[in-house]
Design an enzyme around this catalytic site. Structure first.
Site, PDB file in Angstrom:
ATOM      1  N   TYR A  54       0.838  -1.195   0.000  1.00 37.13           N
ATOM      2  CA  TYR A  54       0.000   0.000   0.000  1.00 37.13           C
ATOM      3  C   TYR A  54       0.881   1.255   0.000  1.00 37.13           C
ATOM      4  CZ  TYR A  54      -3.136   3.616   1.743  1.00 37.13           C
ATOM      5  OH  TYR A  54      -3.841   4.782   1.891  1.00 37.13           O
ATOM      6  N   GLU A  56     -10.923   4.488   5.483  1.00 38.46           N
ATOM      7  CA  GLU A  56     -10.423   5.345   6.556  1.00 38.46           C
ATOM      8  C   GLU A  56     -11.432   5.397   7.705  1.00 38.46           C
ATOM      9  OE1 GLU A  56      -7.517   6.629   7.000  1.00 38.46           O
ATOM     10  OE2 GLU A  56      -6.621   6.598   5.010  1.00 38.46           O
ATOM     11  N   TRP A 100      -4.370   0.419  10.320  1.00 42.53           N
ATOM     12  CA  TRP A 100      -4.501   0.384   8.871  1.00 42.53           C
ATOM     13  C   TRP A 100      -4.153  -0.989   8.314  1.00 42.53           C
ATOM     14  CZ3 TRP A 100      -7.444   2.764   5.873  1.00 42.53           C
ATOM     15  CH2 TRP A 100      -7.210   2.879   4.509  1.00 42.53           C
TER      16      TRP A 100
END
Length: 186
Positions: free
Chosen positions: A18, A40, A48
């Site tokens: 990512y 998010e 995350w």
């Protein structure tokens, strides 16, 4: 030698990929922006890496984050999502994502896309910061407070300044790759 921001080295391959391929890169596709905003929101209070590990499950559960489809979800579909063990089952977050799809459709009816709306707030330019250390990177700024406020005025939910700052980093409006990072694009 390839160097990365410290946070990209603390999790799984998903996190590193990512960082290398998405984070901080200019994203203008409304569907992609809606997906990142939704992820998010799901990440709030969690990490995350966990969200990225569940990303494909989120895509499957939320019809690949197609705004039209998510905006049409009814109570039964939201209940189904809240029982889906493959995703984060927070009802408030699920409700916010459906609401936000509806607001994104309203923006379209007003003649703009979610992408155009967000990028216009940044004067269609990226903010490139040159932090030396991860500790220097803020969790929110006056700009993220402004964007959060504008999103809230339009009716978006679960978009406080900290979530918005992370979102702006993710879609490339704010480039917070550390100064030594091999993936910092100017």
């Amino acid at each position: 030698m390839v160097q990365r921001c410290n946070w990209a080295l603390t999790g799984s391959k998903f996190l590193c990929d990512y960082h290398d391929n998405e984070w901080g890169k200019k994203t203008t596709n409304a569907r992609d922006i809606f997906e990142i905003l939704s992820l998010e929101i799901m990440q709030a209070g969690l990490n995350w890496d966990l969200v990225l590990k569940k990303r494909q499950a989120f895509r499957n559960a939320f019809d690949n984050f197609e705004i039209n489809k998510v905006a049409a979800y009814d109570t039964a579909k939201m209940e189904e999502l809240s029982c889906n063990a493959a995703i984060i089952r927070n009802k408030r977050k699920i409700t916010a994502i459906v609401n936000n799809a509806q607001v994104a459709l309203q923006l379209r009816r007003e003649g703009t896309s979610l992408s155009e709306f967000i990028w216009r707030l940044a004067d269609n330019k990226s903010i490139i910061n040159n932090w030396e250390y991860a500790e220097q990177v803020p969790s929110k700024t006056l700009f993220s407070e402004k964007v959060a406020s504008e999103l809230q005025k339009k009716g978006f939910k679960f978009v406080g300044p900290t979530i918005v700052y992370s979102f702006l980093q993710a879609i490339g409006i704010i480039n917070d790759h550390l100064s030594y990072c091999s993936f910092k694009n100017y």
